[in-house]
Every structure is written in structure tokens, then in C-alpha cells.
Design a protein around this motif. Structure first.
Motif, PDB file in Angstrom:
ATOM      1  N   TYR A   1      39.719  26.270  36.860  1.00  0.00           N
ATOM      2  CA  TYR A   1      40.640  26.864  37.917  1.00  0.00           C
ATOM      3  C   TYR A   1      42.016  25.876  37.769  1.00  0.00           C
ATOM      4  CZ  TYR A   1      43.244  29.191  41.927  1.00  0.00           C
ATOM      5  OH  TYR A   1      43.976  29.681  42.757  1.00  0.00           O
TER       6      TYR A   1
ATOM      7  N   GLN B   1      45.734  26.547  37.103  1.00  0.00           N
ATOM      8  CA  GLN B   1      46.914  26.230  38.116  1.00  0.00           C
ATOM      9  C   GLN B   1      47.845  25.510  37.465  1.00  0.00           C
ATOM     10  OE1 GLN B   1      44.160  24.736  41.216  1.00  0.00           O
ATOM     11  NE2 GLN B   1      45.276  26.001  42.573  1.00  0.00           N
TER      12      GLN B   1
ATOM     13  N   LYS C   1      49.822  27.742  35.106  1.00  0.00           N
ATOM     14  CA  LYS C   1      50.985  28.227  35.888  1.00  0.00           C
ATOM     15  C   LYS C   1      52.155  27.402  36.210  1.00  0.00           C
ATOM     16  CE  LYS C   1      51.497  31.146  40.194  1.00  0.00           C
ATOM     17  NZ  LYS C   1      50.837  31.979  41.213  1.00  0.00           N
TER      18      LYS C   1
ATOM     19  N   ILE D   1      44.925  33.990  36.413  1.00  0.00           N
ATOM     20  CA  ILE D   1      45.826  33.723  37.305  1.00  0.00           C
ATOM     21  C   ILE D   1      47.028  34.255  36.949  1.00  0.00           C
ATOM     22  CG2 ILE D   1      46.619  31.579  35.947  1.00  0.00           C
ATOM     23  CD1 ILE D   1      46.572  30.192  38.697  1.00  0.00           C
TER      24      ILE D   1
END
Length: 281
Positions: free
Chosen positions: A205, A209, A212, A278
Motif C-alpha cells: 500500500y 500511495q 498516486k 488505489i
């Protein structure tokens, strides 16, 4: 709490509510329940008069027989967790022959190409199995609303397509991903990780992130290169795929346009395959 093993008995129990137009919420699961599942159930309880939860490990969506064999089956513990939410939730826990009438095969589905991307490309026949069992369960329960987690975002989009193509009057509700304190997406498969691996899996994760963040100012190629190098530096992982795709088509994107994008990843940590995604904008 009512637990049904036979579809005819469940249908008989629901018949009066269906005839009266009572709202029925449905949460299909394969058991080994965790807090993410319970959050879907709570949303259903909040939004419907009746909630049905299915617990069924569907053999036709496993392309790896060993994965099917290892999948945890914990009905008694699952029922106890459901009971903490409400005594009124109805559980449907059939055997394989009950669902497949002795012919455990999947129907072939055309989901307008959604089934060919990512999980579909890496797990042949998976979404035929998903479509087959979800259609069977929808026909039995005839829910008003059905709840699916966004961790399996590709599955969510395919279920939405299934409902449209079969003209089923069911509202499909996508629910936010539930995560462990370290960011790891909750999954029944997490139970197969060691304590050290579960802690290490926070890296998945964290990488999403950062992807992103980079997506806001960099090209898709740059973001994909970053993710490839990040995982290459962690040899305990084996990457199955990392893709950036529009949420509607799920086709791999090369150039950013005015649309909603999502990043998708599947990796092996030890012998356990983990997926996550995500929203990028």
C-alpha cells in the motif's frame, strides 16, 4: 440467527418479504470473515430490512487447485462474528452440490472485455466462475441491494456488468477497502501470512500511495517504472502485474486523459498472492 444450507428453504423463507417488496441486502462471501466483510454487512443492515450473507467457497473461480484446497473454511467462527452484528442476519451456507446440482462447471460469460484484463489474464476462467456463482446466488436471494468491496475492484465492475446484461433489478453497492493498521488491504488470504510477512506487506500500500503521488505530476510510464523498481528492490515479492487503467474499461492506459484512473497490483509474498488497488484521481 437462521442458517440455511438448502436454496429451496431459503427461498421459502424469503418469499413473503419478496412479495411484500421488503428491501433485501445481500453480502456474498467465501467465509474466513474479517472486519472488511463485517463492514459490508453493517452497511446492508443499515440500509435494508433483511440482510442475507452467503458463505460459499466457490470451486469454479479457482484456477489453482492447491489454492482452493488451502482456502480457509471457518463456518462456526464466521457465524459467531456475524452474530456480533445482529441476530437477524440470515446466513446461506450451501454445499457445492447444492449450488451446482452435481455438475460443478462454470458458464462462459462475455463482460465486454472486462474479463480479459489483469485478474482475468492471470487467472484463466476465474471470472466465468465468479459470474456463474454470483448469478446463481442472485437468482436465489433476489436482493434489492448487493454489497461488494472495492479491494476486488475488477470483480465489482464485472458484477455490475452481469446485472446490466441480465436485466436484473439489483443495485450493486461498491464499498471502500478495509485496511489493517499498517495499510494492508484486508483479505481472508492474509491469514496465511506469517506475522513478519503481514507487517512487511505494508510495503504494497505504501508503494501504491507513492504511485498516486507520482501520477499527479508524471507520465503513466514513469509511474509504472517507479513501481517496477520499488518491487525489484524487495526480492521477497514476486510481481504478477501492475497496471494503471480507467475504472470503466480496465484496459491498460498509456496516455492520461480526462477520466477516472485506478492503479492495480497483484504480488506474491511467500506463497500468498495479494491484490490491492488505489484511486489515482
Amino acid at each position: 440467527m437462521l442458517i440455511f444450507n438448502k436454496k429451496a428453504l431459503l427461498q421459502d423463507h424469503l418469499a413473503t418479504a419478496i412479495a411484500a417488496g421488503t428491501s433485501i441486502g445481500f453480502v456474498p462471501t467465501m467465509g474466513a470473515l474479517h472486519s472488511g466483510h463485517l463492514s459490508l454487512m453493517q452497511q446492508s443492515v443499515n440500509q435494508n430490512k433483511i440482510t442475507v450473507v452467503s458463505i460459499f467457497v466457490n470451486p469454479t473461480q479457482f484456477n489453482n487447485p492447491d489454492d482452493l484446497k488451502k482456502y480457509p473454511r471457518t463456518l462456526e467462527a464466521d457465524a459467531a462474528k456475524i452474530k456480533t452484528l445482529s441476530d437477524d442476519i440470515i446466513v446461506f451456507a450451501p454445499e457445492v452440490d447444492e449450488m451446482y446440482d452435481g455438475n460443478t462447471t462454470s458458464q462462459h460469460y462475455n463482460f465486454d472485455g472486462l474479463e480479459n484484463q489483469m485478474e482475468g489474464a492471470h487467472r484463466p476462467g476465474h471470472f466465468d466462475g465468479v459470474g456463474t456463482i454470483v448469478k446463481k446466488l442472485f437468482d436465489i436471494v433476489t436482493p434489492t441491494n448487493a454489497y461488494f468491496g472495492e479491494k476486488d475492484f475488477q470483480q465489482l465492475q464485472i458484477v455490475k456488468k452481469l446485472v446490466v446484461k441480465n436485466n436484473m433489478p439489483i443495485n450493486i453497492v461498491g464499498c471502500a477497502i478495509s485496511r489493517e493498521p499498517n495499510g494492508l488491504a484486508m483479505s481472508s488470504r492474509n491469514e496465511r501470512l506469517t506475522a513478519a510477512e503481514k507487517e512487511d506487506a505494508a510495503f504494497i500500500y505504501q508503494t501504491l500511495q507513492e504511485a498516486k503521488n507520482k501520477f499527479a505530476e508524471s507520465s503513466i510510464t514513469t509511474v509504472k517504472d517507479y513501481v517496477a523498481h520499488a518491487f525489484a528492490a524487495h526480492p521477497e515479492y514476486k510481481t504478477d502485474y501492475f497496471e494503471i487503467a480507467p475504472e470503466d474499461t480496465l484496459e491498460p492506459a498509456t496516455v492520461k486523459e480526462n477520466t477516472k484512473y485506478r492503479a492495480f497490483i497483484a504480488v506474491f509474498l511467500g506463497n500468498v498472492r495479494l491484490i490491492d488497488n488505489i484511486s489515482l484521481n
